[in-house]
Design an enzyme around this catalytic site. Structure first.
Site, PDB file in Angstrom:
ATOM      1  N   GLY B 302       0.834  -1.141   0.087  1.00  8.91           N
ATOM      2  CA  GLY B 302      -0.123  -0.008  -0.179  1.00  8.91           C
ATOM      3  C   GLY B 302       0.997   1.355   0.017  1.00  8.91           C
ATOM      4  N   SER B 303       0.318   2.400   0.980  1.00  8.98           N
ATOM      5  CA  SER B 303       0.772   3.667   0.772  1.00  8.98           C
ATOM      6  C   SER B 303       2.338   3.993   0.995  1.00  8.98           C
ATOM      7  CB  SER B 303      -0.036   4.405   1.335  1.00  8.98           C
ATOM      8  OG  SER B 303      -1.317   4.473   1.001  1.00  8.98           O
ATOM      9  N   VAL B 304       2.806   3.000   1.681  1.00  8.13           N
ATOM     10  CA  VAL B 304       4.377   3.051   1.897  1.00  8.13           C
ATOM     11  C   VAL B 304       4.918   2.971   0.561  1.00  8.13           C
ATOM     12  CG1 VAL B 304       4.610   1.813   3.999  1.00  8.13           C
ATOM     13  CG2 VAL B 304       4.576   0.409   2.235  1.00  8.13           C
ATOM     14  N   LYS B 306       4.304   5.308  -1.713  1.00 12.52           N
ATOM     15  CA  LYS B 306       4.184   6.655  -2.301  1.00 12.52           C
ATOM     16  C   LYS B 306       5.635   7.302  -1.994  1.00 12.52           C
ATOM     17  CE  LYS B 306      -0.743   6.869  -1.502  1.00 12.52           C
ATOM     18  NZ  LYS B 306      -1.548   6.792  -0.484  1.00 12.52           N
TER      19      LYS B 306
END
Lengths: 150, 593
Positions: B302-304, B306
């Protein structure tokens, strides 16, 4: 003539040189015999010491393993929590070395004479709080942040 | 008969040339002279003297021989080589060197155990054996004992007896019972660091973890007696493992895993995966517990991701920290709708895309940068291949079949790509250490010989990423990582919450991750540590307001770990009064650290 004496002089039919050679040979045999006997004894002793060293090393390894098991951080933590009620220190209870003197000074000071009860009875305004050492840390707020974290 | 040559007699000045014939003739003359010597002496009246000389000569030779033999014998007896006394016996087959942590604490050791044997031919009272042996050694199988008692030869009854157990059986004085030494690998810490240490089989062959990764070194070390040292710090490891166990209990996760890495050296200081197992008896644990999920499992994290996308954007110059993104409505990319977790945002600066964890912002950035830049940078971060590591469990990532606009936009916020936490942590160290990609290592690294890294981003970009990480945890009130903000330790971090793909669609469960770095202040090459926490399928708790996202579970777990390990790593608390007021939005230029 010493050399001629060795070869010509006879004692009970034997030349001196022959007796000397015999004595030398006997001495050599004895030296070798005693050397071997001594060496054998020493070897046995070395073997015993080797055995002792091996056993001691074995015991040391066992003790090292036992020590590692007994000192395992997880085990220490569990025991300290179970029997002593200890837990990791919260950040707000930490203080740098420089703060120790201030804490000791506060601990040595007598408690204020006017208790809360007497304050309520007299209705007097509470005295200004004595300045204490600056807190090392402030408690973290657990309030819900404005945005839900993803 | 004289061997006088008639030719020489006739011609005294004649010299025959040297050759085999002349040598042979010389040898025959010598023998002739010796044989006739006594006759010549007698003829000349010196027979007695000559005999004495001969006797003296023979005596001298024998004396010399005896003296030589005597001296050699004395020397052999007194100065025998050391190995003859049994000093340096070669190690047993399968012997392994000790395994220690970076401070020399024992992690794995070969200890002598004993095999128990029984020879029924030496036994006259089998009832006594049946009565006493199981009482002294309860682990003994009765069936095996019966079989051995009825056999006709010496048989192996049981192995792995400790010295105490062996002594207990030995002291019974039973006939026909004997022992043989056998080395056995012992893990004194039990279920601590077991996934990183691994375990070996009874034959001394590494099966998992460092035991397998460093198998050759461990065998070589057994001969020299030198232990093999890991980068792990057992204190850090224990704290990490304890917090993961607490997190698993609190959030009811399937698994909880984490690691602590020295960002500058790439050393893995701790690595844990819960539930755990006892490496002394791995067969007693379920197979899934034996898996080091940190290295051997892959997740959509997921957002890690980004952080990687934003670092790419900054490093290529496609965007700056103040570039803005319109996130007021979901966007459609390749037929796939991308939306944000609603925070009421309409327009975000790049740094807010990071701290608010905007999927739309990250996807838009990926589209602006284009597929070539995205692929190039993500390859540089090592996210498209197996994490380079000594750990052979290191898993291959699962990548999209094709890199279309849709897949690239998804990858930008960590969807549609599954990597191991180890691979992700390796990429993050490159973002945080000044921009150099170095494989993480389980070996202790000499600070003077830190391996050269491969540059993936500039030092400036790396510094900006450190700032963003800190903002997300501390400076921006809307940052998603506030619960990891260990007091005074200048923590930065990034959350990641991804739905778990199951049977071709995404389920309600998620995988929560948090990548933390601390301290974020100081020069870019300062000592700095990375903590990564991954929780598989966490549940709602009473104090999580119904959320199961990483900010409510993985982030506080990381904060608790950092709180506990900072003293071991020499990171001191620095208390500053820079906490922003509620509602006050910080800007990059406002950052105090």
């Amino acid at each position: 003539m010493p050399l001629a004496f060795l070869f010509e002089k006879r004692i009970r039919g034997f030349r001196v040189i022959e007796i000397a050679a015999f004595l030398c040979l006997t001495a050599l045999v004895l030296v070798v015999y005693f050397s071997k006997a001594h060496a054998g004894h020493e070897t046995a002793e070395i073997g015993d010491v080797d055995q002792q060293i091996a056993e001691t090393q074995h015991r040391v390894r066992l003790l090292d393993a036992e020590l590692a098991h007994l000192e395992a951080p997880a085990r220490i933590e569990q025991l300290s929590q179970q029997y002593l009620g200890l837990a990791p220190i919260p950040a707000k209870h930490e203080t740098p070395d420089t703060g120790l003197m201030e804490i000791a000074r506060q601990a040595a000071e007598p408690p204020p004479k006017d208790s809360a009860k007497s304050k309520a009875a007299t209705g007097a305004a509470p005295p200004a709080k004595a300045p204490t050492a600056a807190p090392i840390a402030t408690a973290k707020t657990d309030a819900k942040p404005a945005g839900a974290p993803l | 008969m004289s061997p006088i040559d008639p030719v020489s007699a006739d011609f005294p000045n004649y010299r025959e040339p040297y050759g085999p014939a002349q040598l042979w003739r010389w040898a025959v003359e010598m023998v002739w002279n010796v044989e006739r010597a006594f006759e010549r002496s007698k003829a000349s009246g010196r027979a007695v003297d000559d005999t004495r000389l001969r006797i003296f000569f023979v005596l001298s030779i024998f004396s010399l021989a005896f003296v030589t033999l005597g001296l050699r014998a004395t020397r052999a007896a007194l100065f025998a080589p050391e190995e003859a006394a049994g000093h340096s016996a070669p190690p047993l087959a399968g012997a392994r060197a000790d395994l220690t942590d970076r401070n020399g604490e024992l992690l794995a050791v070969d200890l002598t155990h004993y095999g128990l044997y029984l020879d029924p031919r030496e036994i006259w009272d089998t009832d006594e054996i049946r009565r006493k042996l199981p009482a002294a050694f309860p682990k003994l199988s009765p069936e095996r004992l019966d079989k051995a008692l009825h056999g006709g030869r010496r048989e192996y009854l049981a192995g792995g007896l400790t010295p105490q157990e062996m002594r207990g059986v030995h002291d019974l004085g039973l006939p026909g019972v004997s022992f043989e030494e056998e080395p056995r690998r012992v893990y004194p810490l039990g279920p601590t660091a077991e996934h990183l240490i691994g375990f070996s089989d009874a034959g001394g062959r590494g099966i998992a973890g460092a035991e397998k990764a460093l198998d050759g070194e461990l065998h070589a070390g057994a001969a020299t007696g030198e232990p093999v040292q890991l980068a792990m710090d057992i204190r850090v490891q224990a704290a990490l493992q304890d917090e993961l166990q607490k997190a698993q209990a609190k959030f009811g996760t399937l698994t909880a895993q984490g690691m602590v890495v020295d960002i500058q050296t790439g050393e893995i200081l701790a690595m844990s995966s819960v539930p755990d197992f006892d490496p002394n008896a791995p067969g007693h644990s379920p197979i899934p517990n034996l898996t080091n999920h940190e290295a051997a499992s892959v997740y959509e994290l997921g957002s890690v991701f980004k952080a990687f996308t934003i670092a790419m954007g900054l490093d290529t110059g496609v965007v700056t920290l103040d570039s803005t993104f319109d996130v007021h409505a979901p966007i459609m990319v390749g037929g796939h709708l991308i939306h944000d977790f609603d925070k009421g945002d309409s327009q975000l600066a790049l740094w807010q895309v990071f701290t608010h964890s905007s999927n739309i912002g990250a996807a838009t950035l990926a589209m602006r940068a284009g597929p070539d830049r995205m692929k190039t940078y993500f390859q540089r971060y090592g996210l498209f291949k197996t994490a380079p590591s000594e750990l052979l469990e290191s898993a291959r990532p699962i990548l999209p079949r094709q890199f279309t606009d849709q897949t690239l936009a998804q990858i930008a916020f960590g969807q549609g790509i599954s990597v191991s936490p180890l691979a992700l942590a390796t990429g993050y160290t490159a973002l945080m250490n000044g921009g150099l990609y170095r494989p993480l290592t389980i070996r202790k690294v000499d600070p003077a010989h830190i391996p050269d890294g491969r540059r993936v981003i500039s030092e400036q970009t790396s510094y900006q990423m450190l700032q963003l990480m800190r903002m997300n945890v501390h400076t921006d009130p809307k940052g998603s990582g506030h619960k990891a903000d260990a007091v005074g330790l200048r923590v930065g971090g990034k959350t990641g919450s991804a739905q778990k793909p199951e049977h071709g669609h995404y389920s309600k469960d998620n995988v929560s991750s948090f990548v933390a770095v601390f301290p974020t202040d100081g020069p870019i090459n300062a000592d700095r540590y990375l903590v990564m926490i991954t929780l598989d399928a966490p549940h709602v708790t009473p104090d999580s307001f119904g959320f199961i996202t990483a900010g409510w579970n993985a982030a506080p777990t990381a904060g608790a770990v950092i709180d506990r390990i900072a003293p071991f790593l020499g990171v001191k608390r620095i208390i500053t009064a820079d906490a922003p007021l509620p509602g006050q939005v910080a800007k990059p230029s406002d950052m105090a650290e």
